[in-house]
Scaffold this motif. Structure first.
Motif, PDB file in Angstrom:
ATOM      1  N   GLY A 123      21.849 -37.977   4.361  1.00 45.57           N
ATOM      2  CA  GLY A 123      20.955 -39.000   4.873  1.00 45.57           C
ATOM      3  C   GLY A 123      21.556 -39.783   6.025  1.00 45.57           C
ATOM      4  O   GLY A 123      22.751 -39.672   6.321  1.00 45.57           O
ATOM      5  N   THR A 124      20.712 -40.568   6.669  1.00 47.79           N
ATOM      6  CA  THR A 124      21.193 -41.434   7.738  1.00 47.79           C
ATOM      7  C   THR A 124      22.291 -42.355   7.198  1.00 47.79           C
ATOM      8  O   THR A 124      22.181 -42.856   6.070  1.00 47.79           O
ATOM      9  N   GLY A 125      23.369 -42.511   7.944  1.00 49.46           N
ATOM     10  CA  GLY A 125      24.458 -43.397   7.526  1.00 49.46           C
ATOM     11  C   GLY A 125      25.308 -42.861   6.386  1.00 49.46           C
ATOM     12  O   GLY A 125      26.138 -43.585   5.830  1.00 49.46           O
ATOM     13  N   VAL A 154      20.622 -33.580  25.657  1.00 47.91           N
ATOM     14  CA  VAL A 154      21.201 -34.884  25.287  1.00 47.91           C
ATOM     15  C   VAL A 154      20.046 -35.823  24.977  1.00 47.91           C
ATOM     16  O   VAL A 154      19.080 -35.904  25.750  1.00 47.91           O
ATOM     17  N   TYR A 155      20.133 -36.508  23.844  1.00 52.39           N
ATOM     18  CA  TYR A 155      19.036 -37.386  23.428  1.00 52.39           C
ATOM     19  C   TYR A 155      19.407 -38.838  23.700  1.00 52.39           C
ATOM     20  O   TYR A 155      20.548 -39.241  23.493  1.00 52.39           O
ATOM     21  N   ASP A 156      18.434 -39.612  24.163  1.00 50.09           N
ATOM     22  CA  ASP A 156      18.680 -41.025  24.450  1.00 50.09           C
ATOM     23  C   ASP A 156      17.860 -41.881  23.471  1.00 50.09           C
ATOM     24  O   ASP A 156      16.641 -41.994  23.605  1.00 50.09           O
ATOM     25  N   VAL A 188      15.517 -44.854  24.663  1.00 49.22           N
ATOM     26  CA  VAL A 188      14.192 -44.595  25.243  1.00 49.22           C
ATOM     27  C   VAL A 188      13.389 -43.562  24.438  1.00 49.22           C
ATOM     28  O   VAL A 188      12.295 -43.175  24.827  1.00 49.22           O
ATOM     29  N   HIS A 189      13.965 -43.115  23.321  1.00 47.99           N
ATOM     30  CA  HIS A 189      13.269 -42.209  22.392  1.00 47.99           C
ATOM     31  C   HIS A 189      12.826 -40.897  23.038  1.00 47.99           C
ATOM     32  O   HIS A 189      11.739 -40.399  22.751  1.00 47.99           O
ATOM     33  N   THR A 190      13.648 -40.363  23.895  1.00 43.25           N
ATOM     34  CA  THR A 190      13.353 -39.022  24.422  1.00 43.25           C
ATOM     35  C   THR A 190      14.646 -38.402  24.951  1.00 43.25           C
ATOM     36  O   THR A 190      15.705 -39.042  24.937  1.00 43.25           O
ATOM     37  N   GLY A 233      27.674 -40.649   6.553  1.00 41.84           N
ATOM     38  CA  GLY A 233      29.038 -40.346   6.960  1.00 41.84           C
ATOM     39  C   GLY A 233      29.205 -38.897   7.390  1.00 41.84           C
ATOM     40  O   GLY A 233      30.325 -38.416   7.550  1.00 41.84           O
ATOM     41  N   LYS A 234      28.086 -38.207   7.632  1.00 46.44           N
ATOM     42  CA  LYS A 234      28.212 -36.785   8.007  1.00 46.44           C
ATOM     43  C   LYS A 234      28.880 -36.616   9.371  1.00 46.44           C
ATOM     44  O   LYS A 234      29.638 -35.665   9.569  1.00 46.44           O
ATOM     45  N   THR A 235      28.642 -37.546  10.277  1.00 43.28           N
ATOM     46  CA  THR A 235      29.306 -37.451  11.588  1.00 43.28           C
ATOM     47  C   THR A 235      30.813 -37.654  11.428  1.00 43.28           C
ATOM     48  O   THR A 235      31.608 -36.954  12.069  1.00 43.28           O
ATOM     49  N   GLY A 285      20.358 -50.195  20.471  1.00 48.45           N
ATOM     50  CA  GLY A 285      19.472 -51.188  21.083  1.00 48.45           C
ATOM     51  C   GLY A 285      18.320 -51.650  20.202  1.00 48.45           C
ATOM     52  O   GLY A 285      17.234 -51.932  20.704  1.00 48.45           O
ATOM     53  N   ARG A 286      18.537 -51.738  18.882  1.00 50.79           N
ATOM     54  CA  ARG A 286      17.452 -52.128  17.970  1.00 50.79           C
ATOM     55  C   ARG A 286      17.692 -53.543  17.432  1.00 50.79           C
ATOM     56  O   ARG A 286      18.827 -54.006  17.347  1.00 50.79           O
ATOM     57  N   SER A 287      16.599 -54.197  16.998  1.00 44.61           N
ATOM     58  CA  SER A 287      16.737 -55.501  16.355  1.00 44.61           C
ATOM     59  C   SER A 287      16.872 -55.279  14.840  1.00 44.61           C
ATOM     60  O   SER A 287      16.464 -54.230  14.314  1.00 44.61           O
ATOM     61  N   TYR A 341      10.579 -40.055  13.260  1.00 49.23           N
ATOM     62  CA  TYR A 341      11.788 -39.310  13.620  1.00 49.23           C
ATOM     63  C   TYR A 341      12.535 -38.752  12.413  1.00 49.23           C
ATOM     64  O   TYR A 341      13.610 -38.190  12.555  1.00 49.23           O
ATOM     65  N   ASP A 342      11.958 -38.951  11.242  1.00 45.85           N
ATOM     66  CA  ASP A 342      12.607 -38.457  10.024  1.00 45.85           C
ATOM     67  C   ASP A 342      11.830 -37.312   9.397  1.00 45.85           C
ATOM     68  O   ASP A 342      12.096 -36.909   8.277  1.00 45.85           O
ATOM     69  N   HIS A 343      10.854 -36.803  10.166  1.00 41.21           N
ATOM     70  CA  HIS A 343      10.035 -35.677   9.701  1.00 41.21           C
ATOM     71  C   HIS A 343      10.544 -34.403  10.384  1.00 41.21           C
ATOM     72  O   HIS A 343      10.919 -34.438  11.560  1.00 41.21           O
ATOM     73  N   ARG A 381      25.262 -49.377   6.924  1.00 37.57           N
ATOM     74  CA  ARG A 381      25.861 -48.702   8.091  1.00 37.57           C
ATOM     75  C   ARG A 381      24.834 -48.527   9.203  1.00 37.57           C
ATOM     76  O   ARG A 381      25.119 -48.718  10.376  1.00 37.57           O
ATOM     77  N   ARG A 382      23.625 -48.143   8.804  1.00 38.96           N
ATOM     78  CA  ARG A 382      22.578 -47.897   9.802  1.00 38.96           C
ATOM     79  C   ARG A 382      22.216 -49.186  10.543  1.00 38.96           C
ATOM     80  O   ARG A 382      22.038 -49.177  11.760  1.00 38.96           O
ATOM     81  N   LEU A 383      22.134 -50.273   9.787  1.00 32.35           N
ATOM     82  CA  LEU A 383      21.793 -51.561  10.392  1.00 32.35           C
ATOM     83  C   LEU A 383      22.840 -51.938  11.447  1.00 32.35           C
ATOM     84  O   LEU A 383      22.494 -52.327  12.575  1.00 32.35           O
ATOM     85  N   LEU A 384      24.107 -51.796  11.084  1.00 24.41           N
ATOM     86  CA  LEU A 384      25.174 -52.142  12.032  1.00 24.41           C
ATOM     87  C   LEU A 384      25.126 -51.227  13.256  1.00 24.41           C
ATOM     88  O   LEU A 384      25.172 -51.673  14.397  1.00 24.41           O
ATOM     89  N   ARG A 385      24.989 -49.939  13.003  1.00 22.95           N
ATOM     90  CA  ARG A 385      25.013 -48.974  14.124  1.00 22.95           C
ATOM     91  C   ARG A 385      23.808 -49.147  15.052  1.00 22.95           C
ATOM     92  O   ARG A 385      23.968 -49.207  16.270  1.00 22.95           O
ATOM     93  N   ASP A 386      22.619 -49.227  14.468  1.00 20.12           N
ATOM     94  CA  ASP A 386      21.423 -49.264  15.324  1.00 20.12           C
ATOM     95  C   ASP A 386      21.330 -50.552  16.141  1.00 20.12           C
ATOM     96  O   ASP A 386      20.806 -50.548  17.248  1.00 20.12           O
ATOM     97  N   ASN A 427      12.332 -52.629   9.073  1.00 14.85           N
ATOM     98  CA  ASN A 427      10.941 -52.168   9.003  1.00 14.85           C
ATOM     99  C   ASN A 427      10.861 -50.635   9.043  1.00 14.85           C
ATOM    100  O   ASN A 427      10.173 -50.008   8.237  1.00 14.85           O
ATOM    101  N   GLN A 428      11.614 -50.037   9.971  1.00 10.57           N
ATOM    102  CA  GLN A 428      11.609 -48.563  10.084  1.00 10.57           C
ATOM    103  C   GLN A 428      12.173 -47.926   8.802  1.00 10.57           C
ATOM    104  O   GLN A 428      11.656 -46.919   8.321  1.00 10.57           O
ATOM    105  N   TYR A 429      13.216 -48.558   8.255  1.00  7.84           N
ATOM    106  CA  TYR A 429      13.829 -47.998   7.043  1.00  7.84           C
ATOM    107  C   TYR A 429      12.831 -47.975   5.888  1.00  7.84           C
ATOM    108  O   TYR A 429      12.673 -46.959   5.204  1.00  7.84           O
TER     109      TYR A 429
END
Ligand code: C5P
Length: 215
Positions: A14-16, A88-90, A93-95, A18-20, A152-154, A60-62, A142-147, A160-162
């Motif tokens: 799952g996201t966060g 390369v994904y950015d 800007v979600h693309t 530690g797979k990376t 560039g997320r609030s 983005y999770d589908h 982890r996701r909250l800190l990283r994003d 909300n996305q989670y």
């Protein structure tokens, strides 16, 4: 020693989870750089044709968010020891960005991503399947800190996305792929025993120590 075919290792979780970090630590334990790393995230579909506001609404999770056909085509190229041009994904800007990264063929290919074990065609290309299994409270922190720091997320948008997308999609699509794993690594990057075992296994395969006398 160069092999007839590279070995392919899938690292899901799952996201966060530690797979990376797991992937990076395995990569770094091979100083001769005999590993190519392909992140599934690089293969999110390009969305240049959609306005930014619409891209914000994409799930983005589908599995359908990914250009899996291109990813599979690239793995087939690497399996034939041909180089690829990885997109390369950015995230901001979600693309896809206009950049590409050339990836040279290697004896070991690690595919890393949340849904890397979801598609049967991808699973069929893998020699070793790994699922990094980390509790969801640690993953969301982890996701909250990283994003907020890197993507560039609030705080509000991450939460909300989670709750509306990431968590339900994790339960529907990511978690069930654990059943396909040969190895389940609890606690991701901190699990040095599991990472050392993985590196030892890869080294054995590279050295031919794993070859069956009956092949
Ligand atoms: O690195 P990680 O495995 O966390 O990356 C996958 C996550 O990236 C997904 O859970 C997805 O919600 C998120 N993502 C995002 N915005 C995008 C693309 C992916 O928040 N534009």
């Amino acid at each position: 020693m160069s092999r007839k075919k590279p070995i392919v290792i899938g690292v899901a979780g799952g996201t966060g989870s530690g797979k990376t970090t797991v992937t990076r630590k395995i990569y770094r334990s091979f100083p001769d750089k005999s590993i190519a790393v392909i992140q599934q995230d690089a293969y999110y579909k390009a969305q240049d044709d959609k306005p930014f506001e619409e891209r914000l609404l994409t799930n983005y999770d589908h599995p359908l968010a990914f250009d899996t056909d291109l990813l599979i085509a690239h793995i087939h190229e690497l399996l034939q020891f041909h180089p690829i041009k990885k997109p390369v994904y950015d995230y901001t800007v979600h693309t896809r960005s206009d950049k590409i990264v050339p990836v040279e063929p290697k004896d070991v290919i690690i595919l890393e991503g949340i849904l890397i074990l979801e598609d049967r065609r991808l699973r069929d290309l893998m020699d070793i399947k790994v699922f990094v299994d980390t509790d969801s409270d640690l993953r969301i922190i982890r996701r909250l800190l990283r994003d907020t720091e890197e993507r560039g997320r609030s705080v509000e948008s991450v939460i909300n996305q989670y709750l509306t997308v990431v968590r339900p999609m994790h339960l529907q699509f990511v978690e069930p792929t654990k059943r396909y794993a040969d190895i389940i690594i609890p606690e991701g990057g901190k699990n040095t025993v599991a990472i050392d075992l993985m590196a030892t296994k890869i080294r054995a395969v590279l050295d031919g120590a794993d070859a069956s006398p009956f092949d």
